[in-house]
Write a protein that holds these residues in place. Structure first.
Motif, short mmCIF file in Angstrom:
data_model
loop_
_atom_site.label_atom_id
_atom_site.label_comp_id
_atom_site.label_asym_id
_atom_site.label_seq_id
_atom_site.Cartn_x
_atom_site.Cartn_y
_atom_site.Cartn_z
N UNK A 150 0.82 -1.21 0.00
CA UNK A 150 0.00 0.00 0.00
C UNK A 150 0.86 1.27 0.00
N UNK A 151 1.96 1.25 0.77
CA UNK A 151 2.82 2.43 0.84
C UNK A 151 3.44 2.74 -0.52
N UNK A 152 3.91 1.69 -1.24
CA UNK A 152 4.52 1.92 -2.54
C UNK A 152 3.49 2.40 -3.55
N UNK A 153 2.30 1.82 -3.51
CA UNK A 153 1.25 2.25 -4.44
C UNK A 153 0.80 3.68 -4.16
N UNK A 154 0.72 4.04 -2.89
CA UNK A 154 0.32 5.39 -2.53
C UNK A 154 1.34 6.41 -3.04
N UNK A 155 2.62 6.10 -2.85
CA UNK A 155 3.67 6.99 -3.36
C UNK A 155 3.60 7.08 -4.88
N UNK A 156 3.38 5.96 -5.55
CA UNK A 156 3.32 5.94 -7.00
C UNK A 156 2.17 6.82 -7.51
N UNK A 157 1.01 6.71 -6.87
CA UNK A 157 -0.14 7.53 -7.29
C UNK A 157 0.14 9.01 -7.10
N UNK A 158 0.72 9.37 -5.94
CA UNK A 158 1.01 10.78 -5.68
C UNK A 158 2.03 11.32 -6.68
N UNK A 159 3.12 10.58 -6.89
CA UNK A 159 4.20 11.09 -7.70
C UNK A 159 3.79 11.22 -9.16
N UNK A 160 3.08 10.22 -9.69
CA UNK A 160 2.68 10.29 -11.10
C UNK A 160 1.71 11.45 -11.32
N UNK A 161 0.84 11.71 -10.34
CA UNK A 161 -0.07 12.86 -10.46
C UNK A 161 0.70 14.17 -10.36
N UNK A 162 1.68 14.21 -9.45
CA UNK A 162 2.42 15.46 -9.20
C UNK A 162 3.26 15.87 -10.39
N UNK A 163 3.83 14.93 -11.14
CA UNK A 163 4.69 15.29 -12.26
C UNK A 163 3.93 15.33 -13.59
N UNK A 164 2.61 15.09 -13.56
CA UNK A 164 1.82 15.25 -14.76
C UNK A 164 1.82 14.08 -15.71
N UNK A 165 2.05 12.88 -15.22
CA UNK A 165 2.05 11.70 -16.09
C UNK A 165 0.67 11.47 -16.70
N UNK A 166 -0.39 11.84 -15.98
CA UNK A 166 -1.74 11.56 -16.44
C UNK A 166 -2.22 12.55 -17.49
N UNK A 167 -1.45 13.60 -17.75
CA UNK A 167 -1.84 14.65 -18.69
C UNK A 167 -1.31 14.32 -20.08
N UNK A 168 -2.14 14.50 -21.12
CA UNK A 168 -1.69 14.27 -22.49
C UNK A 168 -0.75 15.36 -22.98
N UNK A 169 -0.54 16.41 -22.17
CA UNK A 169 0.36 17.50 -22.54
C UNK A 169 1.48 17.55 -21.50
N UNK A 170 2.31 16.53 -21.51
CA UNK A 170 3.38 16.40 -20.52
C UNK A 170 4.32 17.60 -20.58
N UNK A 171 4.55 18.21 -19.42
CA UNK A 171 5.40 19.40 -19.29
C UNK A 171 4.92 20.56 -20.16
N UNK A 172 3.60 20.55 -20.46
CA UNK A 172 3.04 21.63 -21.25
C UNK A 172 3.29 21.53 -22.74
N UNK A 173 3.95 20.45 -23.18
CA UNK A 173 4.17 20.24 -24.61
C UNK A 173 2.99 19.45 -25.18
N UNK A 174 2.86 19.50 -26.47
CA UNK A 174 1.67 18.92 -27.10
C UNK A 174 1.88 17.44 -27.40
N UNK A 175 2.19 16.68 -26.35
CA UNK A 175 2.33 15.23 -26.54
C UNK A 175 2.28 14.54 -25.18
N UNK A 176 1.82 13.28 -25.14
CA UNK A 176 1.77 12.52 -23.88
C UNK A 176 3.16 12.07 -23.44
#
Length: 303
Positions: free
Chosen positions: A18-44
């Motif tokens: 649970x601890x590893x999964x919780x960290x994974x969910x937080x970190x991927x959301x925080x760095x924008x992995x879920x966004x199709x415009x990663x780092x504000x560029x027009x690509x996933x």
């Protein structure tokens, strides 16, 4: 003498999962992995990461292995980037079976912008901490990376005559030839028949599909095995991998009915001597005529 249990690894607790999964969910959301415009560029993220990994050029096969991606998925990503004028693909000059991806000028410009934005994001994130907190965070990240790398490495028993086994031994011989003041003669390496089958074993450590270390077990006498050539490539050191391979070789020794294992090591390999002592090996008198050995060790095993 020391002892070792050759049982399975400790059970992974539900709290750890649970601890590893919780960290994974937080970190991927925080760095924008879920966004199709990663780092504000027009690509996933997938396309952005592939551009980064292509770098100065690499084969599609290496990309698949390094990223752990399906061949069809990599092919589709590359075709998308080709259509956008960011990547070109050519046949490998030395192997017509391989296709090599390279960045175009536009592709290099986009990667440069990607790196600039990623640096800026990391700087803004770290800017919310004081110097002492940043130090603790970066130290924790280094430990996390080291342990995750170790967790992702597999240690497998292979045939002693296999290509990976012989390649590892050749690299081992070259490495210690440079380290030993007197050099090293490859004729002193174990023979395939000694480290295969009922009486021996050869293990290879794989990171992302590439061999990064090895070790061998052979019969020394009735009930006694000998561990040889425990070695890790420079890029895989300081992870705890040599210790992990040693444990696997001890398991293989128990499975073959050896109640004791012995090994020797060169005087200059002080880090190896320290590891063996910390793993329960006791120094003993000389037991062989190995001209490269200055220290001899033994360990008692039990199932």
């Amino acid at each position: 003498m020391g002892t070792v249990s050759a049982g399975r690894a400790d059970h992974v607790s539900a709290d750890d999962v649970r601890a590893l999964r919780r960290f994974n969910r937080y970190f991927t959301r925080r760095i924008g992995v879920l966004d199709d415009h990663y780092l504000g560029q027009d690509r996933p993220l997938g396309e952005a990461r592939l551009l980064f990994e292509i770098g100065d050029g690499t084969s599609l096969r290496d990309l698949r292995v390094r990223l752990g991606l399906d061949a069809g998925y990599v092919s589709r990503l590359v075709k998308t980037l080709q259509a956008q004028g960011l990547v070109r693909v050519r046949v490998h000059s030395g192997d017509s079976r391989l296709r090599v991806a390279e960045l175009t000028d536009d592709g290099r410009a986009e990667v440069a912008e990607q790196n600039r934005r990623a640096d800026g994001f990391a700087e803004r994130l770290l800017g919310g901490l004081d110097a002492a907190q940043r130090g603790r965070l970066t130290a924790a990240v280094a430990v996390t990376e080291r342990l995750l790398r170790l967790a992702g490495i597999t240690v497998e028993v292979v045939d002693g005559a296999s290509r990976d086994a012989r390649a590892c031994l050749a690299a081992y011989a070259a490495d210690i030839d440079a380290r030993f003041p007197e050099g090293f003669d490859p004729a002193a390496l174990v023979r395939p028949a000694e480290v295969s089958g009922r009486t021996g074993a050869f293990v290879v450590a794989y990171e992302e599909g590439r061999p990064v270390g090895c070790g061998a077990l052979r019969r020394l006498a009735a009930g006694v095995g000998e561990i040889r050539h425990v070695w890790v490539r420079p890029q895989g050191r300081r992870l705890g991998l040599a210790r992990r391979m040693l444990v696997e070789l001890e398991r293989q020794a128990v499975a073959r009915g050896y109640g004791t294992v012995r090994l020797d090591t060169h005087a200059v390999l002080t880090e190896a001597q320290a590891m063996y002592r910390s793993c329960g090996y006791t120094e003993i008198p000389r037991y062989d005529d190995n001209v490269y050995a200055a220290h001899w060790f033994e360990k008692r095993l039990h199932p």
